[in-house]
Design a protein around this motif. Structure first.
Motif, PDB file in Angstrom:
ATOM      1  N   GLU A  17       2.926  14.781  -9.200  1.00 29.67           N
ATOM      2  CA  GLU A  17       1.626  15.445  -9.250  1.00 29.67           C
ATOM      3  C   GLU A  17       1.500  16.271 -10.537  1.00 29.67           C
ATOM      4  O   GLU A  17       0.482  16.221 -11.227  1.00 29.67           O
ATOM      5  N   ASN A  30      -1.743   7.508 -15.567  1.00 28.48           N
ATOM      6  CA  ASN A  30      -2.056   6.530 -14.517  1.00 28.48           C
ATOM      7  C   ASN A  30      -0.823   6.177 -13.695  1.00 28.48           C
ATOM      8  O   ASN A  30      -0.896   6.062 -12.470  1.00 28.48           O
ATOM      9  N   GLN A  33       0.003   9.190 -11.547  1.00 29.06           N
ATOM     10  CA  GLN A  33      -0.991   9.336 -10.478  1.00 29.06           C
ATOM     11  C   GLN A  33      -0.758   8.308  -9.386  1.00 29.06           C
ATOM     12  O   GLN A  33      -0.883   8.604  -8.195  1.00 29.06           O
ATOM     13  N   GLY A  34      -0.390   7.097  -9.786  1.00 32.60           N
ATOM     14  CA  GLY A  34      -0.054   6.066  -8.797  1.00 32.60           C
ATOM     15  C   GLY A  34       1.131   6.468  -7.949  1.00 32.60           C
ATOM     16  O   GLY A  34       1.138   6.285  -6.721  1.00 32.60           O
ATOM     17  N   ARG A  35       2.153   7.039  -8.594  1.00 33.32           N
ATOM     18  CA  ARG A  35       3.328   7.507  -7.872  1.00 33.32           C
ATOM     19  C   ARG A  35       2.961   8.663  -6.947  1.00 33.32           C
ATOM     20  O   ARG A  35       3.438   8.752  -5.822  1.00 33.32           O
ATOM     21  N   CYS A  36       2.104   9.558  -7.445  1.00 33.33           N
ATOM     22  CA  CYS A  36       1.650  10.701  -6.656  1.00 33.33           C
ATOM     23  C   CYS A  36       0.902  10.215  -5.412  1.00 33.33           C
ATOM     24  O   CYS A  36       1.136  10.710  -4.315  1.00 33.33           O
ATOM     25  N   ASP A  37       0.032   9.246  -5.585  1.00 31.82           N
ATOM     26  CA  ASP A  37      -0.716   8.689  -4.456  1.00 31.82           C
ATOM     27  C   ASP A  37       0.228   8.040  -3.446  1.00 31.82           C
ATOM     28  O   ASP A  37       0.056   8.187  -2.235  1.00 31.82           O
ATOM     29  N   ALA A  38       1.228   7.330  -3.948  1.00 33.84           N
ATOM     30  CA  ALA A  38       2.200   6.687  -3.060  1.00 33.84           C
ATOM     31  C   ALA A  38       2.981   7.738  -2.273  1.00 33.84           C
ATOM     32  O   ALA A  38       3.193   7.587  -1.059  1.00 33.84           O
ATOM     33  N   SER A  40       1.970  10.723  -1.541  1.00 38.70           N
ATOM     34  CA  SER A  40       1.035  11.311  -0.587  1.00 38.70           C
ATOM     35  C   SER A  40       0.921  10.435   0.655  1.00 38.70           C
ATOM     36  O   SER A  40       0.905  10.945   1.783  1.00 38.70           O
ATOM     37  N   ASN A  41       0.867   9.122   0.461  1.00 41.92           N
ATOM     38  CA  ASN A  41       0.799   8.195   1.590  1.00 41.92           C
ATOM     39  C   ASN A  41       2.048   8.300   2.466  1.00 41.92           C
ATOM     40  O   ASN A  41       1.963   8.225   3.693  1.00 41.92           O
ATOM     41  N   GLU A  49       2.517  16.102   5.701  1.00 43.19           N
ATOM     42  CA  GLU A  49       1.694  16.521   4.567  1.00 43.19           C
ATOM     43  C   GLU A  49       1.385  18.016   4.621  1.00 43.19           C
ATOM     44  O   GLU A  49       1.411  18.697   3.594  1.00 43.19           O
TER      45      GLU A  49
END
Length: 59
Positions: A17, A30, A33-38, A40-41, A49
């Motif tokens: 993040e 990018n 951010q992709g890693r951050c989104d993963a 978060s999932n 969370e």
């Protein structure tokens, strides 16, 4: 889940993040951010969370 495992997940999510926010390189941003989104999932799927948010606020 072990406290040590949660701590590592929280640190990884926080790292990506922070990197996504601080990056001036668009492709690195990018990627992070992709890693951050993963991450978060994963936190949502593990139903931790809210614990992560609490952990961030204490940092």
């Amino acid at each position: 889940m072990e406290k040590k495992t949660k701590q590592k997940l929280f640190e990884m999510a926080d790292y990506y993040e922070g990197r996504a926010r601080a990056s001036t390189d668009e492709s690195l941003e990018n990627y992070c951010q992709g890693r951050c989104d993963a991450m978060s999932n994963v936190l949502v799927a593990l139903d931790i969370e809210n614990e992560y948010i609490d952990w961030q606020l204490k940092q």
